[in-house]
Design an enzyme around this catalytic site. Structure first.
Site, PDB file in Angstrom:
ATOM      1  N   MET A  30     -94.575  26.582  93.808  1.00 19.16           N
ATOM      2  CA  MET A  30     -95.691  26.332  94.723  1.00 19.16           C
ATOM      3  C   MET A  30     -95.865  27.518  95.672  1.00 19.16           C
ATOM      4  O   MET A  30     -96.416  27.382  96.768  1.00 19.16           O
ATOM      5  CB  MET A  30     -95.473  25.040  95.504  1.00 19.16           C
ATOM      6  CG  MET A  30     -95.497  23.801  94.639  1.00 19.16           C
ATOM      7  SD  MET A  30     -95.902  22.282  95.533  1.00 19.16           S
ATOM      8  CE  MET A  30     -94.596  22.235  96.752  1.00 19.16           C
ATOM      9  N   GLU A  35     -85.451  34.129  96.907  1.00 20.40           N
ATOM     10  CA  GLU A  35     -84.523  34.554  95.864  1.00 20.40           C
ATOM     11  C   GLU A  35     -84.162  33.426  94.894  1.00 20.40           C
ATOM     12  O   GLU A  35     -83.778  33.686  93.748  1.00 20.40           O
ATOM     13  CB  GLU A  35     -83.256  35.130  96.491  1.00 20.40           C
ATOM     14  CG  GLU A  35     -83.459  36.480  97.157  1.00 20.40           C
ATOM     15  CD  GLU A  35     -83.954  37.538  96.180  1.00 20.40           C
ATOM     16  OE1 GLU A  35     -83.468  37.560  95.037  1.00 20.40           O
ATOM     17  OE2 GLU A  35     -84.819  38.341  96.572  1.00 20.40           O
ATOM     18  N   GLY A  36     -84.257  32.191  95.345  1.00 18.50           N
ATOM     19  CA  GLY A  36     -84.014  31.072  94.441  1.00 18.50           C
ATOM     20  C   GLY A  36     -85.019  31.051  93.301  1.00 18.50           C
ATOM     21  O   GLY A  36     -84.657  30.889  92.122  1.00 18.50           O
ATOM     22  N   HIS A  37     -86.304  31.233  93.632  1.00 15.99           N
ATOM     23  CA  HIS A  37     -87.327  31.306  92.588  1.00 15.99           C
ATOM     24  C   HIS A  37     -87.071  32.496  91.664  1.00 15.99           C
ATOM     25  O   HIS A  37     -87.210  32.396  90.440  1.00 15.99           O
ATOM     26  CB  HIS A  37     -88.719  31.450  93.211  1.00 15.99           C
ATOM     27  CG  HIS A  37     -89.154  30.304  94.064  1.00 15.99           C
ATOM     28  ND1 HIS A  37     -89.212  30.387  95.429  1.00 15.99           N
ATOM     29  CD2 HIS A  37     -89.529  29.048  93.739  1.00 15.99           C
ATOM     30  CE1 HIS A  37     -89.638  29.240  95.919  1.00 15.99           C
ATOM     31  NE2 HIS A  37     -89.835  28.399  94.919  1.00 15.99           N
ATOM     32  N   GLN A  61     -98.070  15.687  95.126  1.00 20.17           N
ATOM     33  CA  GLN A  61     -96.671  15.402  95.413  1.00 20.17           C
ATOM     34  C   GLN A  61     -96.364  15.377  96.907  1.00 20.17           C
ATOM     35  O   GLN A  61     -95.209  15.260  97.308  1.00 20.17           O
ATOM     36  CB  GLN A  61     -95.753  16.391  94.704  1.00 20.17           C
ATOM     37  CG  GLN A  61     -95.791  17.818  95.207  1.00 20.17           C
ATOM     38  CD  GLN A  61     -95.012  18.745  94.309  1.00 20.17           C
ATOM     39  OE1 GLN A  61     -95.418  19.007  93.159  1.00 20.17           O
ATOM     40  NE2 GLN A  61     -93.884  19.254  94.794  1.00 20.17           N
ATOM     41  N   GLN A 153     -85.518  16.018  90.547  1.00 26.51           N
ATOM     42  CA  GLN A 153     -86.686  16.536  89.843  1.00 26.51           C
ATOM     43  C   GLN A 153     -86.293  17.107  88.480  1.00 26.51           C
ATOM     44  O   GLN A 153     -86.971  16.864  87.473  1.00 26.51           O
ATOM     45  CB  GLN A 153     -87.353  17.608  90.699  1.00 26.51           C
ATOM     46  CG  GLN A 153     -88.456  18.381  90.006  1.00 26.51           C
ATOM     47  CD  GLN A 153     -89.035  19.463  90.894  1.00 26.51           C
ATOM     48  OE1 GLN A 153     -89.731  19.182  91.855  1.00 26.51           O
ATOM     49  NE2 GLN A 153     -88.742  20.713  90.581  1.00 26.51           N
ATOM     50  N   SER A 185     -84.760  27.628 100.509  1.00 26.80           N
ATOM     51  CA  SER A 185     -85.908  26.732 100.415  1.00 26.80           C
ATOM     52  C   SER A 185     -87.077  27.365 101.148  1.00 26.80           C
ATOM     53  O   SER A 185     -86.894  28.052 102.164  1.00 26.80           O
ATOM     54  CB  SER A 185     -85.593  25.369 101.050  1.00 26.80           C
ATOM     55  OG  SER A 185     -86.765  24.576 101.163  1.00 26.80           O
ATOM     56  N   SER A 186     -88.276  27.126 100.637  1.00 24.54           N
ATOM     57  CA  SER A 186     -89.467  27.610 101.325  1.00 24.54           C
ATOM     58  C   SER A 186     -89.585  26.999 102.710  1.00 24.54           C
ATOM     59  O   SER A 186     -90.190  27.588 103.614  1.00 24.54           O
ATOM     60  CB  SER A 186     -90.717  27.277 100.497  1.00 24.54           C
ATOM     61  OG  SER A 186     -90.624  27.849  99.207  1.00 24.54           O
ATOM     62  N   ARG A 187     -89.000  25.827 102.891  1.00 24.71           N
ATOM     63  CA  ARG A 187     -89.082  25.138 104.185  1.00 24.71           C
ATOM     64  C   ARG A 187     -88.198  25.783 105.244  1.00 24.71           C
ATOM     65  O   ARG A 187     -88.392  25.540 106.438  1.00 24.71           O
ATOM     66  CB  ARG A 187     -88.707  23.669 104.025  1.00 24.71           C
ATOM     67  CG  ARG A 187     -89.654  22.894 103.119  1.00 24.71           C
ATOM     68  CD  ARG A 187     -89.165  21.472 102.885  1.00 24.71           C
ATOM     69  NE  ARG A 187     -90.028  20.761 101.939  1.00 24.71           N
ATOM     70  CZ  ARG A 187     -91.097  20.070 102.279  1.00 24.71           C
ATOM     71  NH1 ARG A 187     -91.431  19.977 103.544  1.00 24.71           N
ATOM     72  NH2 ARG A 187     -91.828  19.462 101.368  1.00 24.71           N
TER      73      ARG A 187
END
Length: 285
Positions: A30, A35-37, A61, A153, A185-187
Site C-alpha cells: 500500500m 526495508e521490510g517491503h 480494509q 494475513q 511498519s509504515s505506521r
C-alpha cells in the site's frame, strides 16, 4: 522499470513474459515503503525472472475512515525505492480499476479471520482477502510474497490460494526489525519521539513470554504479566496478547501438550495514541 495503471496493460506485459517462459513474482504493497517491503522484493528477485510490485491503498480494509485518511502516501519516493531495488513492473491502479462501478463481490475466508485483527477490526480481513484475490488474478504471478509481521494475513492468503485453486505459491518472508527490534511498519512514522521509545516494549514482552513458556511457565500467567508490562510502559490499550497455533490460529492456553504449545506463536496488537502496532513471535525460536 515499467509503470502501468490498467489491467489491460498489466496483463499484456505479463503475458509476454509468460510466453517467453519467464517466472513472475509479485509483492503487494500500500506504499509508504520501508526495508521490510524491500526484503520481499529481494526474495522475489532471488526466485523469479521478473518481479512486479503493486501499490494500492485499499479502502476496503480500513474499518476507520480516519485511519485511511491518515495513511502515509509518497508515491514518487516509493517508485524510486522500487526502481533501485530492481523491480521490473509497478502496477499502480486507481480505485475504479480495482473496484469498478457496480462491484459487489467479497472474498471471505470461513476460518482464521474472526480472531486477532479480524475480531477487533470489523471487515478488515474480508477487505484484505478480496483485494489480494483480485491482484493475484490480475498479475498472474508464479509466486507472491508476504511479510510474516502480518502473520494472520499471510495464513489467510495461503488459504484463499488453496481454496480457489489459484496457481500461485504464497511465500512468507520473516519480519524485518529496527536495531531495537521494533518491527518495521509504515505506521511507525506516525509515532512521536516518546512513543517511538516505548514501541519496542512489544518485542521485549513477546520474547520474554516465549522464554518463560519454554521454561515451563503457565501460559495464562505469563500473558497476564505481559499485558501489565505493556500498559505500564505507556501503551494506551491492548487489542490482544495471545498464543495461537502457527498452522490455523487455534487459541492456546494452559494446554497439557507442551510440544503442541511450543509450535505456537505469540501475537500482539496495542495502541500508542492513535497508532496501532502489531507484532508476533515464534515460541520455538
Amino acid at each position: 522499470m515499467r509503470i502501468v495503471k490498467s489491467k489491460r496493460d498489466l496483463r499484456a506485459l505479463v503475458s509476454s513474459w509468460k510466453a517467453d517462459k519467464q517466472e513472475v513474482g509479485v509483492v503487494m504493497t500500500m506504499g509508504a515503503l520501508h526495508e521490510g517491503h524491500l526484503s520481499l522484493v529481494g526474495a522475489a528477485k532471488t526466485d523469479n525472472d521478473r518481479v512486479i510490485a503493486t501499490i494500492f491503498v485499499n479502502p476496503k480494509q480500513f474499518d476507520n475512515k480516519a485511519d485511511l485518511d491518515a495513511y502515509p502516501v509518497d508515491t514518487d519516493a516509493d517508485l524510486k525505492k522500487l526502481e533501485d531495488a530492481g523491480v521490473d513492473l509497478v502496477y499502480l491502479p486507481q480505485a475504479e480499476e480495482v473496484y469498478p462501478k457496480g462491484y459487489s463481490t467479497t472474498v471471505a475466508v470461513g476460518t482464521m479471520q474472526d480472531c486477532l485483527c479480524g475480531a477487533t477490526r470489523p471487515g478488515h480481513m474480508d477487505g484484505v482477502t478480496t483485494v489480494v484475490s483480485k491482484l493475484l488474478i490480475q498479475t498472474s504471478p508464479d509466486r507472491a510474497y508476504f511479510g510474516q509481521k502480518d502473520f494472520q494475513q499471510y495464513l489467510l492468503i495461503q488459504r484463499v490460494a488453496s481454496d480457489l485453486d489459484l496457481d500461485v505459491d504464497v511465500i512468507g518472508v520473516p519480519t524485518v526489525r529496527e536495531g531495537d527490534h521494533l518491527a518495521l511498519s509504515s505506521r511507525n512514522r506516525r509515532l512521536s519521539a516518546d512513543q517511538r521509545a516505548i514501541a519496542p516494549t512489544l518485542y521485549k514482552v513477546e520474547s520474554t513470554i516465549a522464554d518463560l513458556i519454554r521454561q515451563g511457565e503457565a501460559v495464562d500467567h505469563v500473558l497476564e504479566w505481559g499485558r501489565k508490562v505493556i500498559l505500564d510502559s505507556g501503551f494506551d490499550r491492548i487489542d490482544y496478547l495471545e498464543v495461537r497455533s502457527e498452522e490455523d490460529l487455534e487459541l492456546f492456553s494452559d494446554v497439557a501438550d507442551r510440544d503442541n504449545l511450543l509450535s505456537g506463536r505469540i501475537f500482539v496488537a496495542a495502541w500508542l495514541g492513535n497508532t496501532r502496532l502489531i507484532d508476533n513471535y515464534p515460541i520455538s525460536r
